[in-house]
Design a protein around this motif. Sequence first.
Motif, PDB file in Angstrom:
ATOM      1  N   LEU A 128      48.054  43.097 -27.901  1.00 29.42           N
ATOM      2  CA  LEU A 128      48.546  44.423 -28.222  1.00 29.42           C
ATOM      3  C   LEU A 128      47.927  45.005 -29.495  1.00 29.42           C
ATOM      4  N   ALA A 129      47.355  44.162 -30.330  1.00 32.64           N
ATOM      5  CA  ALA A 129      46.872  44.616 -31.633  1.00 32.64           C
ATOM      6  C   ALA A 129      45.919  45.815 -31.561  1.00 32.64           C
ATOM      7  N   PRO A 130      44.977  45.877 -30.594  1.00 31.61           N
ATOM      8  CA  PRO A 130      44.069  47.033 -30.559  1.00 31.61           C
ATOM      9  C   PRO A 130      44.705  48.290 -29.973  1.00 31.61           C
ATOM     10  N   LEU A 131      45.936  48.185 -29.450  1.00 30.20           N
ATOM     11  CA  LEU A 131      46.534  49.293 -28.702  1.00 30.20           C
ATOM     12  C   LEU A 131      47.537  50.060 -29.555  1.00 30.20           C
ATOM     13  N   GLY A 132      47.081  50.579 -30.664  1.00 30.56           N
ATOM     14  CA  GLY A 132      47.979  51.269 -31.580  1.00 30.56           C
ATOM     15  C   GLY A 132      48.590  52.522 -30.996  1.00 30.56           C
ATOM     16  N   GLY A 133      47.972  53.089 -29.954  1.00 29.70           N
ATOM     17  CA  GLY A 133      48.498  54.302 -29.351  1.00 29.70           C
ATOM     18  C   GLY A 133      49.366  54.059 -28.131  1.00 29.70           C
ATOM     19  N   LEU A 134      49.685  52.799 -27.838  1.00 31.39           N
ATOM     20  CA  LEU A 134      50.455  52.483 -26.630  1.00 31.39           C
ATOM     21  C   LEU A 134      51.874  53.048 -26.719  1.00 31.39           C
ATOM     22  N   GLU A 135      52.280  53.752 -25.649  1.00 33.03           N
ATOM     23  CA  GLU A 135      53.614  54.355 -25.604  1.00 33.03           C
ATOM     24  C   GLU A 135      54.506  53.732 -24.545  1.00 33.03           C
ATOM     25  N   VAL A 136      53.914  53.138 -23.504  1.00 37.66           N
ATOM     26  CA  VAL A 136      54.676  52.566 -22.392  1.00 37.66           C
ATOM     27  C   VAL A 136      54.212  51.137 -22.163  1.00 37.66           C
ATOM     28  N   LEU A 137      55.141  50.186 -22.169  1.00 34.84           N
ATOM     29  CA  LEU A 137      54.813  48.776 -21.955  1.00 34.84           C
ATOM     30  C   LEU A 137      55.800  48.180 -20.958  1.00 34.84           C
ATOM     31  N   VAL A 138      55.271  47.670 -19.846  1.00 36.63           N
ATOM     32  CA  VAL A 138      56.093  47.069 -18.802  1.00 36.63           C
ATOM     33  C   VAL A 138      55.713  45.603 -18.674  1.00 36.63           C
ATOM     34  N   LEU A 139      56.672  44.722 -18.962  1.00 34.34           N
ATOM     35  CA  LEU A 139      56.461  43.274 -18.888  1.00 34.34           C
ATOM     36  C   LEU A 139      57.479  42.633 -17.944  1.00 34.34           C
ATOM     37  N   ASP A 140      57.891  43.346 -16.918  1.00 39.19           N
ATOM     38  CA  ASP A 140      58.863  42.825 -15.964  1.00 39.19           C
ATOM     39  C   ASP A 140      58.355  41.538 -15.318  1.00 39.19           C
ATOM     40  N   GLU A 141      59.267  40.562 -15.195  1.00 36.42           N
ATOM     41  CA  GLU A 141      58.986  39.298 -14.498  1.00 36.42           C
ATOM     42  C   GLU A 141      57.871  38.497 -15.154  1.00 36.42           C
ATOM     43  N   CYS A 142      57.591  38.765 -16.426  1.00 39.83           N
ATOM     44  CA  CYS A 142      56.584  37.992 -17.149  1.00 39.83           C
ATOM     45  C   CYS A 142      57.235  36.806 -17.858  1.00 39.83           C
ATOM     46  N   MET A 143      56.406  35.967 -18.429  1.00 37.05           N
ATOM     47  CA  MET A 143      56.891  34.805 -19.162  1.00 37.05           C
ATOM     48  C   MET A 143      56.610  35.013 -20.641  1.00 37.05           C
ATOM     49  N   LEU A 144      57.661  35.229 -21.419  1.00 38.04           N
ATOM     50  CA  LEU A 144      57.505  35.498 -22.837  1.00 38.04           C
ATOM     51  C   LEU A 144      58.055  34.354 -23.678  1.00 38.04           C
ATOM     52  N   GLY A 145      57.601  34.299 -24.912  1.00 35.05           N
ATOM     53  CA  GLY A 145      58.072  33.295 -25.846  1.00 35.05           C
ATOM     54  C   GLY A 145      58.941  33.892 -26.927  1.00 35.05           C
ATOM     55  N   GLU A 146      59.397  33.047 -27.826  1.00 35.42           N
ATOM     56  CA  GLU A 146      60.386  33.458 -28.817  1.00 35.42           C
ATOM     57  C   GLU A 146      59.861  34.499 -29.794  1.00 35.42           C
ATOM     58  N   SER A 147      58.562  34.467 -30.072  1.00 29.93           N
ATOM     59  CA  SER A 147      58.003  35.377 -31.072  1.00 29.93           C
ATOM     60  C   SER A 147      57.438  36.658 -30.477  1.00 29.93           C
ATOM     61  N   ASP A 148      57.466  36.808 -29.182  1.00 35.68           N
ATOM     62  CA  ASP A 148      56.751  37.923 -28.561  1.00 35.68           C
ATOM     63  C   ASP A 148      57.379  39.278 -28.833  1.00 35.68           C
ATOM     64  N   LEU A 149      58.697  39.358 -28.899  1.00 33.85           N
ATOM     65  CA  LEU A 149      59.307  40.646 -29.201  1.00 33.85           C
ATOM     66  C   LEU A 149      59.032  41.063 -30.637  1.00 33.85           C
ATOM     67  N   GLN A 150      58.785  40.112 -31.514  1.00 34.90           N
ATOM     68  CA  GLN A 150      58.369  40.454 -32.872  1.00 34.90           C
ATOM     69  C   GLN A 150      56.980  41.081 -32.853  1.00 34.90           C
ATOM     70  N   ALA A 151      56.119  40.610 -31.935  1.00 36.50           N
ATOM     71  CA  ALA A 151      54.790  41.205 -31.792  1.00 36.50           C
ATOM     72  C   ALA A 151      54.898  42.641 -31.310  1.00 36.50           C
ATOM     73  N   ILE A 152      55.805  42.884 -30.359  1.00 38.37           N
ATOM     74  CA  ILE A 152      56.023  44.244 -29.876  1.00 38.37           C
ATOM     75  C   ILE A 152      56.508  45.129 -31.020  1.00 38.37           C
ATOM     76  N   GLU A 153      57.378  44.574 -31.839  1.00 37.22           N
ATOM     77  CA  GLU A 153      57.936  45.320 -32.969  1.00 37.22           C
ATOM     78  C   GLU A 153      56.851  45.763 -33.940  1.00 37.22           C
ATOM     79  N   SER A 154      55.847  44.915 -34.168  1.00 38.43           N
ATOM     80  CA  SER A 154      54.876  45.182 -35.229  1.00 38.43           C
ATOM     81  C   SER A 154      53.564  45.803 -34.752  1.00 38.43           C
ATOM     82  N   CYS A 155      53.211  45.621 -33.485  1.00 33.23           N
ATOM     83  CA  CYS A 155      51.861  45.993 -33.037  1.00 33.23           C
ATOM     84  C   CYS A 155      51.757  47.372 -32.386  1.00 33.23           C
ATOM     85  N   VAL A 156      52.835  47.893 -31.850  1.00 30.45           N
ATOM     86  CA  VAL A 156      52.749  49.151 -31.091  1.00 30.45           C
ATOM     87  C   VAL A 156      53.758  50.157 -31.655  1.00 30.45           C
TER      88      VAL A 156
END
Length: 335
Positions: A78-106
């Motif tokens: 997500l780091a290069p996608l500073g302009g991202l407005e819509v993110l769909v991760l349905d049925e994906c496999m995420l880890g404990e730190s991933d929502l923190q990445a969403i918080e900081s990267c987009v």
Amino acid sequence: LARVVRSMGTAPVLAELLPRIRGGLRELSLARCASLGLAASAVAACPRLQSLDLTGVFVSSASPAGGGGGGVDLAGLLAPLGGLEVLVLDECMLGESDLQAIESCVPKLRVLSLRDVRGVIQSPSAVSPLARAPQALEVLALDGCWRMSEALLLDVVRKHADSLRSLSVARCSDAVSNAALVAIGEAVGRELEEVIIDGCVKASSAGVVALVEACEGRALKTLSLGHCDFVRDEVVEAIARATPNLTYLSLEGCHRLNDEAVCAALRRLDSASGLVSLNLARCRKLTDNVLHTLADIGVMHLQSLDISECGYMRSRTLIELAGVTPAMRRVRLRR
């Protein structure tokens, strides 16, 4: 691109297609393309993306399934996608730190969908980064986060209260109680345009009535109460009274409902902007009276009707209804 990948293969898509279109590409869907490598490479090649859908394909390196080298670092993706407005991760496999990445990267993120995400997202506190995220989320889907606590859900809703327009918490059974519905109504009720609480079994009619009444006005357009066994006649009466501008209503599996209340609600709803989609599947007490009511009021805008497993509705009445529903595009009749 999922179908393109299946027909052409991963290599031609990366080598031939993406280099030609990436400069102007704003929306990219790789849902269920079954190629994690393609997903990572495609995203890296399209830094101007505003919408990204990785449904069913993304496996985070921070998740249990991706920790052995088979996953991708979500923060790096997500780091290069500073302009991202819509993110769909349905049925994906995420880890404990991933929502923190969403918080900081987009930082421009407006729409976040985490339906039926696997991994630690199902822990009681996994969505806590959303309660402090700097983004102003307008659409949030947390369906299937069955271990999320009521307190955490309310923290998230209150954090985004000024911007939130759509909230989907289907099957969030631990979080959605009567008290939670009352609090959600108080926080965002007048602004919500869409509410989905399918399969939330801890609430009751009183909680749903309180939420609906808090949404009183012209904003709410979509309401889904599928498989909420507690829904009774007073709920549809409140819907008709407080939210007359609904265009989408799902009462699927609400088997306690009776004809009289549903018919009265339909007359009230159609007198405003008019229903576009109505789902009454498995409302087994409903009869032909509902179809007669739909025919009587005209339902000129109705495009979709689901009366699956409604055994007291006859095909003869449905044929009569067909003559007064010029916009109808889809009918489900499964027995």
